[in-house]
Scaffold this motif. Structure first.
Motif, PDB file in Angstrom:
ATOM      1  N   HIS A   1      12.163  -1.063   3.265  1.00  0.00           N
ATOM      2  CA  HIS A   1      10.812  -1.489   3.632  1.00  0.00           C
ATOM      3  C   HIS A   1      10.407  -0.990   5.020  1.00  0.00           C
ATOM      4  CE1 HIS A   1       7.500  -4.163   4.849  1.00  0.00           C
ATOM      5  NE2 HIS A   1       7.233  -4.242   3.551  1.00  0.00           N
TER       6      HIS A   1
ATOM      7  N   SER B   1     -11.295  -7.327   3.669  1.00  0.00           N
ATOM      8  CA  SER B   1      -9.953  -7.348   3.089  1.00  0.00           C
ATOM      9  C   SER B   1      -9.694  -6.060   2.315  1.00  0.00           C
ATOM     10  CB  SER B   1      -9.765  -8.556   2.167  1.00  0.00           C
ATOM     11  OG  SER B   1     -10.644  -8.485   1.068  1.00  0.00           O
ATOM     12  N   THR B   2      -8.421  -5.767   2.134  1.00  0.00           N
ATOM     13  CA  THR B   2      -8.025  -4.518   1.479  1.00  0.00           C
ATOM     14  C   THR B   2      -8.575  -4.403   0.072  1.00  0.00           C
ATOM     15  OG1 THR B   2      -5.974  -4.501   2.779  1.00  0.00           O
ATOM     16  CG2 THR B   2      -6.043  -3.115   0.815  1.00  0.00           C
ATOM     17  N   ASP B   3      -8.550  -5.483  -0.695  1.00  0.00           N
ATOM     18  CA  ASP B   3      -8.967  -5.395  -2.086  1.00  0.00           C
ATOM     19  C   ASP B   3     -10.475  -5.222  -2.251  1.00  0.00           C
ATOM     20  OD1 ASP B   3      -9.797  -7.924  -1.438  1.00  0.00           O
ATOM     21  OD2 ASP B   3      -8.585  -8.950  -2.946  1.00  0.00           O
TER      22      ASP B   3
ATOM     23  N   ASP C   1       1.185  -3.537  -6.180  1.00  0.00           N
ATOM     24  CA  ASP C   1       1.786  -4.468  -5.227  1.00  0.00           C
ATOM     25  C   ASP C   1       1.893  -3.878  -3.828  1.00  0.00           C
ATOM     26  OD1 ASP C   1       2.072  -6.322  -7.245  1.00  0.00           O
ATOM     27  OD2 ASP C   1       4.164  -5.808  -7.663  1.00  0.00           O
TER      28      ASP C   1
ATOM     29  N   TRP D   1      -5.653   1.750   5.107  1.00  0.00           N
ATOM     30  CA  TRP D   1      -5.725   1.503   3.666  1.00  0.00           C
ATOM     31  C   TRP D   1      -6.867   2.290   3.030  1.00  0.00           C
ATOM     32  CZ3 TRP D   1      -1.622   0.483   1.496  1.00  0.00           C
ATOM     33  CH2 TRP D   1      -0.772  -0.572   1.827  1.00  0.00           C
TER      34      TRP D   1
ATOM     35  N   GLN E   1       7.129   1.235   5.578  1.00  0.00           N
ATOM     36  CA  GLN E   1       6.053   0.799   6.468  1.00  0.00           C
ATOM     37  C   GLN E   1       5.749   1.874   7.502  1.00  0.00           C
ATOM     38  OE1 GLN E   1       4.260  -2.195   6.535  1.00  0.00           O
ATOM     39  NE2 GLN E   1       3.113  -1.496   8.326  1.00  0.00           N
TER      40      GLN E   1
ATOM     41  N   PHE F   1      -0.281  -3.050  -1.753  1.00  0.00           N
ATOM     42  CA  PHE F   1      -1.232  -3.595  -0.785  1.00  0.00           C
ATOM     43  C   PHE F   1      -0.843  -4.991  -0.309  1.00  0.00           C
ATOM     44  CE2 PHE F   1      -3.495  -0.929  -3.960  1.00  0.00           C
ATOM     45  CZ  PHE F   1      -3.606   0.197  -3.159  1.00  0.00           C
ATOM     46  N   GLU F   2       0.084  -5.617  -1.008  1.00  0.00           N
ATOM     47  CA  GLU F   2       0.600  -6.911  -0.580  1.00  0.00           C
ATOM     48  C   GLU F   2       1.903  -6.772   0.194  1.00  0.00           C
ATOM     49  OE1 GLU F   2      -1.048  -9.659  -0.947  1.00  0.00           O
ATOM     50  OE2 GLU F   2      -2.646  -8.735  -2.149  1.00  0.00           O
ATOM     51  N   GLN F   3       2.672  -5.733  -0.113  1.00  0.00           N
ATOM     52  CA  GLN F   3       4.002  -5.599   0.476  1.00  0.00           C
ATOM     53  C   GLN F   3       4.004  -4.979   1.863  1.00  0.00           C
ATOM     54  OE1 GLN F   3       7.299  -4.241  -1.771  1.00  0.00           O
ATOM     55  NE2 GLN F   3       6.637  -5.132  -3.704  1.00  0.00           N
TER      56      GLN F   3
ATOM     57  N   GLU G   1       1.798  -3.909   5.586  1.00  0.00           N
ATOM     58  CA  GLU G   1       0.731  -4.343   6.479  1.00  0.00           C
ATOM     59  C   GLU G   1       0.137  -3.117   7.191  1.00  0.00           C
ATOM     60  OE1 GLU G   1      -0.468  -7.360   6.903  1.00  0.00           O
ATOM     61  OE2 GLU G   1       0.958  -8.362   5.558  1.00  0.00           O
TER      62      GLU G   1
ATOM     63  N   THR H   1       9.685   1.632  -1.137  1.00  0.00           N
ATOM     64  CA  THR H   1      10.186   0.257  -1.199  1.00  0.00           C
ATOM     65  C   THR H   1      11.705   0.135  -1.082  1.00  0.00           C
ATOM     66  OG1 THR H   1      10.226   0.335  -3.637  1.00  0.00           O
ATOM     67  CG2 THR H   1       8.221  -0.497  -2.572  1.00  0.00           C
TER      68      THR H   1
END
Length: 311
Positions: free
Chosen positions: A255, A32-34, A286, A298, A259, A288-290, A292, A252
């Protein structure tokens, strides 16, 4: 994400690109990214109160990093009077971050108005490098980005292999709509890696740019691809630092375009916060959540790109 990998010593590392403690074997196990290391390209420490905000020490910066899953951070000085209400000189920054060699990476800067010739500038940079500086910046001075007085510094950064992180807006490192002066600098100094920051750069995510947009944060959807798309595609010595609201807004406000930029240029974008004072809100986590992206993209944004730039 934990930060336990960041306590390793230099002897434990296999090369400059392993600064965060990540290696190929470990990355094969990341799901996962985190779990990926996070390397902040843009932070500060501040010696005194400024703009009504408390000072920020190296220990407080590291505490904030621990609370937000940041493994390492570049610490940028303020050597120019116009860059912040109070100065945080390179010499002071180098001394303060000494206690955290595995967490804080100091940059340095030299005001071209305070040096007398290339020899003096070279001597000062060599001293900073000997004391641990690994890049040049934040370059934030009230000149055009191609001012003749900056030529010596750009040439020395090429000689010493120092990346240059610069702030461009209507006052500092000024340019025109379309960034022709920046392009001239990129062409003239191909050995120097430049990291672009602030409004003058990020407003050009959109093709619809006016002169006033170089000093503010444009709003609304993006009409079509702007100049930064072309510069990132044409020059391998320019990178985008997403710190401050200028960078966050650029990604942002629309979007779809955000992206697309991250997908197409993840190898030239670095994560940054521009953390300045205790308690400052930073929306960039945020990201990494907003959006893909695959783990490889990443990893580039979170730490690989920045590591590859450091001398």
């Amino acid at each position: 994400m934990t930060t336990e990998n960041t306590t390793e010593t230099e002897d434990d590392r296999e090369g400059d690109n392993d600064d965060t403690g990540a290696d190929d074997d470990n990355e094969d196990e990341i799901e996962s990214t985190d779990e990926l290391p996070l390397f902040d390209a843009h932070t500060h420490i501040i010696p005194t109160e400024a703009r009504g905000q408390d000072p920020l020490s190296a220990s407080e910066l590291v505490g904030w990093m621990d609370g937000n899953g940041i493994d390492r951070a570049v610490v940028l000085p303020f050597d120019f009077p116009e860059s912040y209400p109070v100065q945080a000189p390179s010499s002071w920054v180098l001394e303060e971050v000494n206690a955290y060699p595995d967490r804080l990476v100091p940059f340095c800067s030299v005001d071209p108005r305070d040096i007398d010739g290339e020899g003096a500038a070279s001597e000062r940079l060599e001293d900073f490098i000997d004391r641990g500086a690994r890049g040049f910046g934040e370059l934030k001075v009230e000149m055009t980005i191609d001012d003749d007085r900056l030529e010596t510094l750009y040439e020395l950064c090429a000689t010493y292999e120092l990346p240059v992180l610069f702030h461009t807006d209507q006052q500092s490192l000024r340019d025109e709509v379309g960034l022709p002066k920046l392009e001239g600098v990129l062409t003239s100094y191909p050995e120097v890696n430049f990291v672009a920051h602030a409004h003058g750069w990020w407003s050009h995510i959109d093709a619809d740019v006016e002169q006033g947009d170089l000093g503010r944060i444009p709003e609304g959807p993006i009409e079509s691809r702007g100049r930064i798309w072309e510069l990132l595609a044409e020059y391998d010595n320019i990178y985008g630092d997403i710190s401050t609201l200028a960078g966050w807004n650029a990604l942002t406000r629309d979007h779809g375009y955000g992206q697309e930029l991250l997908e197409s240029h993840h190898d030239q974008i670095v994560f940054g916060s521009d953390y300045l004072y205790p308690g400052q809100g930073i929306p960039h986590f945020d990201l990494f959540e907003q959006f893909e992206l695959d783990l490889n993209a990443w990893a580039n944004i979170r730490y690989r790109n920045l590591e590859s730039l450091l001398r």
